[in-house]
Design an enzyme around this catalytic site. Structure first.
Site, mmCIF file in Angstrom:
data_model
loop_
_atom_site.group_PDB
_atom_site.id
_atom_site.type_symbol
_atom_site.label_atom_id
_atom_site.label_comp_id
_atom_site.label_asym_id
_atom_site.label_seq_id
_atom_site.Cartn_x
_atom_site.Cartn_y
_atom_site.Cartn_z
ATOM 1 N N THR A 15 5.160 3.053 3.044
ATOM 2 C CA THR A 15 3.948 3.035 2.237
ATOM 3 C C THR A 15 2.851 3.640 3.071
ATOM 4 O OG1 THR A 15 4.552 1.010 1.098
ATOM 5 C CG2 THR A 15 2.203 1.394 1.349
ATOM 6 N N THR B 6 2.106 3.543 -2.810
ATOM 7 C CA THR B 6 3.540 3.657 -2.533
ATOM 8 C C THR B 6 4.327 3.860 -3.822
ATOM 9 O OG1 THR B 6 5.375 2.530 -1.405
ATOM 10 C CG2 THR B 6 4.005 1.166 -2.796
ATOM 11 N N ARG C 34 9.960 -3.891 -10.842
ATOM 12 C CA ARG C 34 9.673 -4.596 -9.569
ATOM 13 C C ARG C 34 8.344 -4.085 -8.982
ATOM 14 N NH1 ARG C 34 8.660 -2.910 -4.013
ATOM 15 N NH2 ARG C 34 9.233 -4.629 -2.669
ATOM 16 N N THR D 136 3.250 -2.561 5.572
ATOM 17 C CA THR D 136 4.332 -1.731 5.072
ATOM 18 C C THR D 136 5.639 -2.462 5.332
ATOM 19 O OG1 THR D 136 5.362 0.475 5.216
ATOM 20 C CG2 THR D 136 4.481 -0.436 7.243
ATOM 21 N N GLY D 137 6.664 -2.087 4.600
ATOM 22 C CA GLY D 137 7.959 -2.744 4.787
ATOM 23 C C GLY D 137 8.374 -3.502 3.551
HETATM 24 N N1 ASP Z 1 5.829 -2.338 1.020
HETATM 25 C C1 ASP Z 1 6.428 -1.463 0.058
HETATM 26 C C2 ASP Z 1 7.036 -2.269 -1.045
HETATM 27 O O1 ASP Z 1 7.596 -3.317 -0.803
HETATM 28 C C3 ASP Z 1 7.440 -0.532 0.600
HETATM 29 C C4 ASP Z 1 7.274 -0.046 2.001
HETATM 30 O O2 ASP Z 1 6.232 -0.102 2.596
HETATM 31 O O3 ASP Z 1 8.232 0.412 2.584
HETATM 32 O O4 ASP Z 1 7.026 -1.824 -2.155
#
Ligand code: ASP
Length: 343
Positions: free
Chosen positions: A203, A221, A231, A254-255
């Site tokens: 993101t 994102t 989702r 992020t994550g």
């Molecule tokens: N945080 C984002 C999500 O869960 C994805 C990401 O940052 O990799 O949608």
């Protein structure tokens, strides 16, 4: 009457001198203009944050508003088809639909968000319009699209041939496995044939401090690749993927969003900074909170936090090695690896 007019004229001279000198009137009759100090700084997630920061910086260096800077900044990866985790070219959900999540927040706790928005590249600008033109904070799905179209955005196909190809490859196995990130060598080795590449999430979260000392943030994102349709992750949720408190600081994440939502991660980081912790320490404590809930699971997922305080100090922390962030100020331009708990 005369003396009042003289006082007014004196006051005007002093105040124009103050403007010219960046707030300090000079002694003597010759006023030398000099630039006011610019303690602006912008930080953002991942290597691709560098190009985004450059766009944000072009506003900050002219003493523009942090809010305008973060919006302009994150629009860069949103428009980049080679970035398969943000905006146009983002990897789709399992039904082949690209759905975007984004939010924005300014120095007055104003905020706006769009969730599961389809067909519009610049989700962040729609989020800003939600903030500025409606009495609401969040618009989702069809309602968000309808609002965007009513406000002049054009309907686009966000699924690029590359992302469509990756999705069709994914369909052959249809295994849903959020990857850690490209730096996780073990994952890469074990998943070298992973369709769409080992990196299936990321993101851009960006926070900035402007020359007036005000903070803002933006986060956008396409979410986890091949997610269930509908989702929504942490990124468009105020307090989870982004939070700004102009008295204290700002944070973004992020994550794997589910883990961030559970701990309201970005708000937690800001509150920890309020208690006196440095940005890095606050990010580390939030990461530790995720580990505490689920020690085993946390070994196999990635979550990273990035924070900036009111003094312009910044820091990051992640679960896994491989999370990077980009920094730009008048003194610095760099991409840094974040510290991490594992690896
Ligand atoms: N945080 C984002 C999500 O869960 C994805 C990401 O940052 O990799 O949608």
């Amino acid at each position: 009457m005369k003396s009042t007019r003289r006082k007014f004229l004196q006051a005007s001279v002093i105040s124009s001198a103050a403007v010219l000198t960046g707030g300090q009137a000079l002694a003597g009759s010759i006023v030398q203009p000099r630039p006011a100090t610019n303690g602006s700084i912008v930080i953002s997630t991942w290597d691709f944050g560098r190009a985004a920061n450059a766009a944000a910086w072009s506003i900050l260096e002219r003493k523009g508003r942090a809010l305008d800077a973060v919006e302009a900044g994150v629009r860069v990866p949103e428009a980049d088809p080679s970035n398969q985790s943000v905006g146009y070219g983002g990897l789709p959900d399992r039904d082949g639909r690209v759905t975007l999540d984004a939010c924005i927040m300014d120095e007055f706790y104003n905020c706006g968000s769009v969730m599961a928005l389809e067909h519009i590249t610049h989700a962040i600008s729609v989020a800003r319009l939600v903030m500025e033109k409606t009495p609401h904070i969040v618009l989702a799905g069809d309602g968000a699209l309808q609002f965007a179209l009513a406000n002049g955005f054009k309907k686009e196909n966000l699924l690029t041939p590359e992302s469509e190809k990756a999705w069709k490859e994914w369909l052959k196995r249809s295994r849903y496995e959020p990857a850690i990130n490209v730096e996780n060598q073990l994952f890469r080795k074990e998943n070298s044939s992973y369709p769409g590449g080992a990196e299936n999430h990321d993101t851009i979260g960006m926070v900035a401090l402007d020359a007036s000392g005000n903070l803002s943030g933006a986060c956008t994102t396409s979410g986890l690749a091949y997610k269930i349709h509908g989702r929504v992750g942490d990124s468009p949720i105020i307090g989870a993927g982004l939070y700004v408190d102009n008295e204290v600081g700002a944070a973004t994440s992020t994550g794997v969003g589910e883990e961030v939502i559970r701990i309201v991660g970005s708000h937690l980081v800001v509150e920890l900074m309020r208690q006196g912790h440095s940005p890095e320490a606050a990010c580390k404590m939030a990461v530790q909170r995720i580990i505490k809930r689920s020690p085993e699971k946390s070994k196999n997922i990635q979550v990273g936090f990035l924070a900036l305080n009111k003094k312009g100090e910044y820091g990051a922390y992640a679960l896994q090695k491989g999370f990077t962030y980009a920094v730009k100020s008048s003194k610095t331009e760099l991409v840094k690896p974040s510290k991490s708990i594992y690896g």
